[in-house]
Every structure is written in C-alpha cells, then in structure tokens.
Design a protein around this motif. Structure first.
Motif, short mmCIF file in Angstrom:
data_model
loop_
_atom_site.label_atom_id
_atom_site.label_comp_id
_atom_site.label_asym_id
_atom_site.label_seq_id
_atom_site.Cartn_x
_atom_site.Cartn_y
_atom_site.Cartn_z
N PRO A 171 0.82 -1.21 0.00
CA PRO A 171 0.00 0.00 0.00
C PRO A 171 0.85 1.26 0.00
CG PRO A 171 0.08 -0.94 2.20
CD PRO A 171 0.76 -1.92 1.29
N THR A 172 0.28 2.34 -0.48
CA THR A 172 0.94 3.65 -0.41
C THR A 172 1.05 4.08 1.04
OG1 THR A 172 0.08 4.27 -2.58
CG2 THR A 172 0.82 6.05 -1.13
N LEU A 173 2.24 4.49 1.44
CA LEU A 173 2.47 4.90 2.83
C LEU A 173 2.06 6.35 3.05
CD1 LEU A 173 5.98 3.31 3.44
CD2 LEU A 173 3.76 2.41 4.17
N ASN A 174 1.61 6.64 4.26
CA ASN A 174 1.32 8.01 4.66
C ASN A 174 2.62 8.76 4.91
OD1 ASN A 174 -1.49 7.64 4.53
ND2 ASN A 174 -1.55 6.82 6.61
N ASP A 175 2.52 10.09 5.05
CA ASP A 175 3.70 10.91 5.34
C ASP A 175 4.39 10.39 6.60
OD1 ASP A 175 3.12 12.46 3.18
OD2 ASP A 175 2.22 14.11 4.32
N GLY A 176 5.71 10.49 6.60
CA GLY A 176 6.48 10.07 7.77
C GLY A 176 7.01 8.65 7.69
N TRP A 177 6.80 7.96 6.54
CA TRP A 177 7.22 6.56 6.43
C TRP A 177 7.79 6.27 5.05
CZ3 TRP A 177 7.15 4.02 10.91
CH2 TRP A 177 6.28 4.47 11.91
N LYS A 178 8.74 5.33 4.98
CA LYS A 178 9.28 4.84 3.72
C LYS A 178 9.51 3.34 3.83
CE LYS A 178 11.71 9.03 2.19
NZ LYS A 178 12.98 9.58 1.66
N TYR A 179 9.41 2.65 2.70
CA TYR A 179 9.80 1.25 2.64
C TYR A 179 11.32 1.15 2.53
CZ TYR A 179 4.92 -0.01 1.76
OH TYR A 179 3.57 -0.18 1.86
N GLU A 180 11.86 0.01 2.99
CA GLU A 180 13.29 -0.26 2.82
C GLU A 180 13.48 -1.76 2.61
OE1 GLU A 180 17.64 1.01 4.65
OE2 GLU A 180 15.80 1.51 5.72
N GLY A 181 14.30 -2.09 1.61
CA GLY A 181 14.63 -3.48 1.37
C GLY A 181 15.89 -3.87 2.12
N TRP A 182 16.00 -5.17 2.45
CA TRP A 182 17.15 -5.68 3.20
C TRP A 182 17.51 -7.07 2.71
CZ3 TRP A 182 19.05 -2.34 6.96
CH2 TRP A 182 18.19 -1.32 7.37
N ALA A 183 18.81 -7.34 2.71
CA ALA A 183 19.31 -8.70 2.60
C ALA A 183 20.05 -9.00 3.90
CB ALA A 183 20.25 -8.84 1.41
N VAL A 184 19.66 -10.07 4.56
CA VAL A 184 20.35 -10.47 5.79
C VAL A 184 21.46 -11.42 5.39
CG1 VAL A 184 20.13 -11.50 8.07
CG2 VAL A 184 18.23 -10.18 7.10
N ILE A 185 22.72 -10.94 5.52
CA ILE A 185 23.89 -11.66 5.06
C ILE A 185 24.71 -12.10 6.27
CG2 ILE A 185 25.94 -11.54 3.59
CD1 ILE A 185 24.62 -9.11 2.19
N ASP A 186 24.84 -13.39 6.46
CA ASP A 186 25.57 -13.93 7.63
C ASP A 186 25.04 -13.31 8.92
OD1 ASP A 186 27.12 -15.47 5.92
OD2 ASP A 186 28.72 -13.98 5.80
N GLY A 187 23.73 -13.13 8.98
CA GLY A 187 23.09 -12.57 10.18
C GLY A 187 23.10 -11.06 10.27
N VAL A 188 23.67 -10.37 9.27
CA VAL A 188 23.78 -8.91 9.29
C VAL A 188 22.80 -8.31 8.29
CG1 VAL A 188 25.30 -6.92 8.96
CG2 VAL A 188 26.21 -9.06 9.92
N PRO A 189 21.84 -7.47 8.73
CA PRO A 189 20.94 -6.82 7.77
C PRO A 189 21.67 -5.73 7.00
CG PRO A 189 20.09 -6.71 10.05
CD PRO A 189 21.51 -7.12 10.12
N VAL A 190 21.63 -5.81 5.66
CA VAL A 190 22.28 -4.83 4.80
C VAL A 190 21.22 -4.25 3.87
CG1 VAL A 190 24.13 -4.38 3.17
CG2 VAL A 190 24.41 -6.18 4.89
N THR A 191 21.12 -2.94 3.85
CA THR A 191 20.05 -2.28 3.10
C THR A 191 20.21 -2.43 1.60
OG1 THR A 191 18.87 -0.17 2.77
CG2 THR A 191 21.25 -0.06 3.10
N THR A 192 19.06 -2.54 0.92
CA THR A 192 19.04 -2.43 -0.53
C THR A 192 18.55 -1.04 -0.96
OG1 THR A 192 16.77 -3.23 -0.84
CG2 THR A 192 18.51 -4.89 -0.70
N GLY A 193 18.17 -0.20 0.03
CA GLY A 193 17.72 1.16 -0.26
C GLY A 193 16.29 1.41 0.17
N THR A 194 15.98 2.65 0.47
CA THR A 194 14.62 3.06 0.80
C THR A 194 13.86 3.44 -0.46
OG1 THR A 194 15.35 5.33 1.21
CG2 THR A 194 15.23 3.86 3.12
N PHE A 195 12.53 3.31 -0.41
CA PHE A 195 11.72 3.64 -1.58
C PHE A 195 10.28 3.89 -1.16
CE2 PHE A 195 11.58 -0.93 -0.98
CZ PHE A 195 10.27 -1.29 -1.24
N THR A 196 9.55 4.59 -2.01
CA THR A 196 8.12 4.80 -1.82
C THR A 196 7.31 4.28 -3.00
OG1 THR A 196 8.34 7.05 -2.70
CG2 THR A 196 8.42 6.80 -0.31
#
Length: 289
Positions: A171-196
């Motif tokens: 769904p489209t997010l309201n103001d004040g929020w963004k989506y963010e993708g992650w790959a958890v690599i060897d137990g470490v979350p690494v971002t793929t970037g924020t997006f709307t």
C-alpha cells in the motif's frame, strides 16, 4: 459571646475559601497504555501519545521503550473532562529535542475510543495492510555478470516473462514513512535502499557496480562491504526483508514493521516469493481511560 461568633465566622470564611480552591482544581483521570511490539527508539527519539479532542491533538505525554519492549511510563494523568471527550488515541514518534508542539508526521498507532477502551493499530502508517505480496530475484545487473557474482544481488521484481515487472504489492504509505529493502547476510541486515514506489529506482545504491540497474527497488552487493562482510557474496541461505521505516529514520537497522520476509533458498533459481509478516511484526494493544 461576640468573640465566639467572630471566630465561627472566620472558620466559615476559611472553609469557604478552601472549598473554592478545591473546586477550581480540575478532576484528573488516568489514561493507561497496554501496548505490545514497540521497539527501543534510541536516544534521539521518543514515543508520544495524543488524544483527539474536538478534532485537535492533545499530548498525553512521552515515553521510551527498552530493549525488552517495556514502556518507561504506561499510565498518564489527564484532565477528566478532556479525556472523556476524546474520540481517538494516536501514538507518534517524536525527535529529541522536539522542535514542535504538534504531532510529528510519523504516526505509528491509532484507535477510536469505544466507551473507555480503544484498540490501536497501524492505521496511520497506511490505509490497510490487508493485501501485501512480494517477489524477488537474485542477479547482479550492475556488475560484470561473472559466475561468482550471480547470487550477490537482490532485486524486488519479477522477470519470468522475459522483461522485468513489478515484484511488490504494497500500500501507499502516509507521510512520515518509507519502505526499505534488506538482505540479511551472515546474520547482518544490509540495506538495498529506501523507496516509496514499487515501480521505480530506490533512493541509494552504495554497493552496486557501474552498470545501470533495472528501475525497481534492489541492490547488487559488489563493493564497499560493511565491516565483517565480504563482497561479492552469495545471498542464498540468507533472508530477504521489506521493512517500513520512520522518516526521519531512528536507526540504520530495520524498524519493527516488516510486512514481507522470506528465506532465500539455498538452491534459489528464478523468481522467489516473500511471505506476509504483517501480523507477526506490527505492534498492537489497547488504551483505556
């Protein structure tokens, strides 16, 4: 006798004045929060409650949450008449120090009072999370395409038709929020970037190569590996995540709202599915007055 009458009059006057002072003090009642699933916001942000009275927000007070999810304060004393007039409760995330007396755009929970109780949910983040779905592929379009790099990129798209297409239903997010993708690599979350937007580039590519990537959220993990990791890598056996982050963000780590999560199979080939994680990761609770 005159002295007795005078003394009685003074007592009556004092009694009258005392009763008047008590009557001038507003009656107070407690607002009690019973909330689950909130996370520690760190030292730069606090949660703040609000009641909506005659359409306007009135602060109920701020509180923090520790690593165990325990609220620093869960009961707040408020003017009884105002509290009884409230129609809704809202929980926001506020910066410290807070430059404004008004609620920040980052509103996490809302609930309508039904009698003395309000059940709260994330209706302020988006209109509804009743339908969410996600797909992704492992590929490294921004790299050289060498065999040892093919599993080092995560892209939230579907290319089963031969052309990349939208892989996320969110769904489209309201103001004040963004989506963010992650790959958890060897137990470490690494971002793929924020997006709307699910059909456009995300907002960063700190680890990608020099070739252009597809216009969808995603990342190649080829350069600038965080401490403790080595790029290129093999994402198989890890975890793919879509989170919802406060904006401004309180932390470089994933926020508690994770609507989509999926294990990356050890033999991953082609398009993979993400699982619905809304009920498991979204805060819930009640507010009573």
């Amino acid at each position: 006798m005159k002295n007795l009458l005078l003394f009685a009059g003074v007592l009556a006057l004092l009694s009258s004045c005392h009763r008047g002072n008590v009557d001038d003090e507003p009656a107070m009642s407690n607002l009690t929060l019973n909330l689950n699933g909130l996370e520690d916001l760190g030292g730069d942000f606090l949660y703040e409650g609000w009641i909506i009275v005659d359409g306007a927000p009135v602060s109920t007070g701020t509180f923090s949450v520790n690593a165990s999810g325990e609220l620093s304060e869960s009961t707040f004393s408020l003017d009884t008449e105002m509290l009884e007039s409230a129609t809704n409760f809202v929980l926001s995330i506020e910066p410290v120090p807070d430059p404004s007396p008004d609620p920040a755009p980052t509103k996490l929970l809302i609930g309508e009072f039904n009698g003395d109780m309000a059940a709260v949910s994330t209706g302020t983040v988006a209109a509804s999370f009743d339908t969410v779905a996600g797909e992704y592929i492992l590929a490294t379009p921004t790299g050289t395409g060498a065999e040892n790099e093919k599993y080092s990129g995560l892209w939230f798209l579907n290319n089963s038709s031969g052309s990349p297409m939208v892989g996320l239903e969110l769904p489209t997010l309201n103001d004040g929020w963004k989506y963010e993708g992650w790959a958890v690599i060897d137990g470490v979350p690494v971002t793929t970037g924020t997006f709307t937007a699910v059909d456009d580039f995300d907002e960063a590519d700190p680890f990608s190569g020099s070739n252009p990537g597809p216009p969808f959220p995603g990342e190649d993990f080829l350069h600038n590996a965080p401490s403790g990791l080595t790029f290129p890598t093999d994402l198989r056996g890890g975890v793919a995540v879509i989170s919802i982050e406060p904006y401004p963000d309180n932390s470089p780590m994933p926020f508690t709202l994770k609507p989509l999560v999926g294990m990356i199979p050890a033999d991953a080939m082609g398009v993979q599915a993400l699982g619905d994680n809304v009920s498991a990761s979204f805060p819930t609770g009640t507010v009573s007055r």
